[in-house]
Each structure stands twice: as C-alpha cells, then as structure tokens.
Write an enzyme that holds these catalytic residues in place. Structure first.
Site, short mmCIF file in Angstrom:
data_model
loop_
_atom_site.label_atom_id
_atom_site.label_comp_id
_atom_site.label_asym_id
_atom_site.label_seq_id
_atom_site.Cartn_x
_atom_site.Cartn_y
_atom_site.Cartn_z
N SER A 215 14.97 63.88 28.79
CA SER A 215 14.73 64.18 27.38
C SER A 215 15.42 62.85 26.53
CB SER A 215 15.53 65.43 26.97
OG SER A 215 16.93 65.35 27.29
N ASP B 146 21.89 67.15 18.40
CA ASP B 146 21.61 68.58 18.55
C ASP B 146 22.25 69.35 19.51
OD1 ASP B 146 20.39 67.55 20.67
OD2 ASP B 146 18.35 68.24 20.49
N HIS C 151 21.42 65.99 22.75
CA HIS C 151 20.88 64.47 22.53
C HIS C 151 21.53 63.73 21.45
CE1 HIS C 151 17.93 67.44 23.97
NE2 HIS C 151 17.64 66.57 24.93
#
Length: 346
Positions: free
Chosen positions: A7, A312, A315
C-alpha cells in the site's frame, strides 16, 4: 516504470481488488486524496505516493494500477497492492496466523500479473529485454504486512524474527527473476519504522513498560525487526550485485527518512499535536482505533495533512512521501541515489 509492492506505493489495485458490497472499503472514500487529487484516487494517502513523485521526476505519467486494465501500458504499470505480502498468503492461512481469508495479492501474484501483461508491452524476447533494460523497476516495499500478520497474532519478537530471512529471500528471488527478464535498474526499498505507526502503538498499548519504547515513543521490538529486515536485505542486494555486475540494484532506505522527521519535526514543518498521531482517524492517544478508521462516515482529518507524518495510522502523508522520494532520487536515502545511476532514463 514497473512497480511491485504494497500500500505504500499502490495507486489503485487494493480498492479494485477489495471491493465487496458486504465488506466496504474505506480507502476509496473522502478524505483520501484530499491534498493533490481533491478526491480519492486509489492512493492510500491524502495525495501522491512515492512512485508518483519518481514518475514526475522522469516526465512519466502517474502509473496506472494494473487491475484498471488500461490499454496504454507503454510508460509502465503499477502492480503493487495494499496488504500485499512477500510470502504467499497461503502460508499464513495454513499456519493459522490469520482467522480470515487474505486477499491473494502476494509478490508472486504480482509477478504473475506482470507476465500476463508482457504481450501488451513487447512481442519478442529481444524486444522485451530491450524495453525492460530502459525501465526503472521497484520491488517493494514488502515485508511490513508479513510481519504485521505475525505481530497481530500475538507473537513475540523472537517468534517474528525467524520470518525475516524468508521474506528477504522472496524479495531477492523476485529481483533476480526481473533481472533475468531484462531489468537493469531495480530499486529495492527496505522497511519503514513500523514500530512508530499509530496502528501498532495502539494495538500494543498494553506494553506500557518504559523499556518497550525508545526515546521518540516508538516500539523497540517492532523496529528491531524492521532494522533486521533492512540489514539482511542489504546483504541480499550485495550478493545480487556481485552475481549481476551489469545491473544497478538500489537499496532505498525507508527507515531513516521517517526517523529523521520524528527526531526533528519542526524542521520539516510537522506541527501536529503529536508527531506519532495520525492525521485522519477517530480519536484516542494516536488518533487511530479499529471502530473509526479513516474514510468511515464521521471520521475526519486535520485540515493540513502536511503538518503530520502519518496519514491514517499505517500510511504516510503526501508531504512525507515527497521527502522520501527526494531522498531516494538525490540521496542520502538511497544506495546509490537513483539520479546518480548511469541510466538511459536520465
């Protein structure tokens, strides 16, 4: 550019792969994408991620996610997926380390997508080798999700550490496989200091003894595993450099850029209420909790994400990714810096 990973560099594959009406994906909801795109754009951040900045440096378009099935792949493709592991997910399911089915998005799967797409990129072995010799490949970041699975199963540092050589071996095998396909320029990022993430700090908050934390407030055991991973990855890259002397393999340091900001936040414009807090979240000491994650209804972000390191809980903000990308391009956070390589891209 062709990119593989999780991610931290995903540009949309996760939100496509995980879309399920019975289990909503929050990463495709506002305020994701608020800083640069003005709307969710597949990145699990408030804006651009590292490979976006790298692409911009070389005058390339921002990489499309491979699962978008774009007809134009001439400038590259992003195969990275949020939650991806280096080791095949079946290993973790068979080991009972997870009680649910993981997305089948491991490094091997991504390499399979690359193979399937090759006919759209080149027609003959010679043409493929020529095209790939002029491309920049990213293999990683990978490993954080492998170790997170084991940490989240309640395991100790001594139980997580044996997984590190296996993870590094998988990454090295992927790099070698791409070299045999014709890759000449490969960037291999290490692990970030995941022990500084709001997610891990919250989930392991029961470890309230001082000795479990460093002077910044990060988890010692989790970061020791990250440093062990990075050390072994450097050794593996060194061995590949000897084996393939005509190939440029770059170790991209993901650990020290984050630590450098945490150690001197004001120098980098980080003025949030706490350097270890997430910008977008549902409250608590680190502004992260499982019942109110970023993207859920009612969960908000601070107005200025650039004042935060973490976006968040897992990340990073676009501002953090920009700093890391600059350190990989120009130094000092890459060995050798991308722009100092004798590459036809430059």
């Amino acid at each position: 550019m062709f990119t593989f990973g999780d991610s931290y560099i995903d540009t949309g594959n996760f939100v496509i792969m995980a879309a399920n009406p019975a289990m909503p994906v929050w990463q495709d909801k506002p305020p994701y994408g608020m800083t640069f795109f003005g709307h969710p754009a597949g990145r699990i951040s408030d804006g651009r991620v590292i490979v976006d900045f790298i692409a911009e440096q070389f005058g390339l378009p921002l990489l499309r996610a491979s699962l978008q099935n774009s007809s134009d792949v001439s400038k590259g493709v992003n195969f990275a997926v949020g939650g991806a592991t280096a080791i095949d997910v079946g290993f973790y399911e068979r080991s009972k380390l997870v009680q649910f089915q993981l997305l089948n998005n491991s490094l091997n799967v991504q390499l399979g997508w690359f193979e399937e797409l090759k006919p759209s990129i080149c027609n003959t072995t010679k043409e493929c080798r020529d095209r790939f010799s002029k491309a920049l490949f990213f293999v990683g970041e990978l490993g954080v999700n492998d170790y997170s699975v084991v940490w989240n199963a309640g395991k100790t540092e001594d139980q997580v550490k044996p997984h590190v050589p296996k993870v590094v071996q998988k990454i090295a095998m992927a790099v070698e496989r791409l070299i045999k396909e014709g890759a000449v320029y490969v960037v291999v990022p290490g692990n970030p200091p995941y022990g500084c993430s709001p997610t891990m700090l919250t989930l392991r908050s029961s470890l309230n003894r001082t000795k479990n934390y460093d002077r910044i407030g990060c988890l010692n055991d989790v970061n020791r595993v990250a440093r062990r991973h990075n050390s072994l990855l450097r050794v593996a890259i060194g061995a590949l450099r000897v084996k393939y002397p005509r190939t440029t393999i770059i170790f991209a340091d993901f650990y020290h850029p984050i630590i450098s900001i945490l150690q001197n936040p004001s120098r980098f414009g980080v003025t949030g209420p706490d350097t270890l807090r997430a910008c977008c979240g549902g409250g608590g000491k680190y502004n992260w909790n499982t019942s109110a994650v970023c993207g859920m209804p009612g969960v908000t972000a601070y107005k200025d994400p650039s004042a935060f390191i973490n976006w968040d809980g897992v990340h990073y903000t676009e501002a953090t990714y920009r700093y890391i990308a600059k350190g990989w391009l120009y130094g000092p956070f890459a060995d050798p810096p991308i722009l100092k390589c004798r590459s036809p891209l430059i």
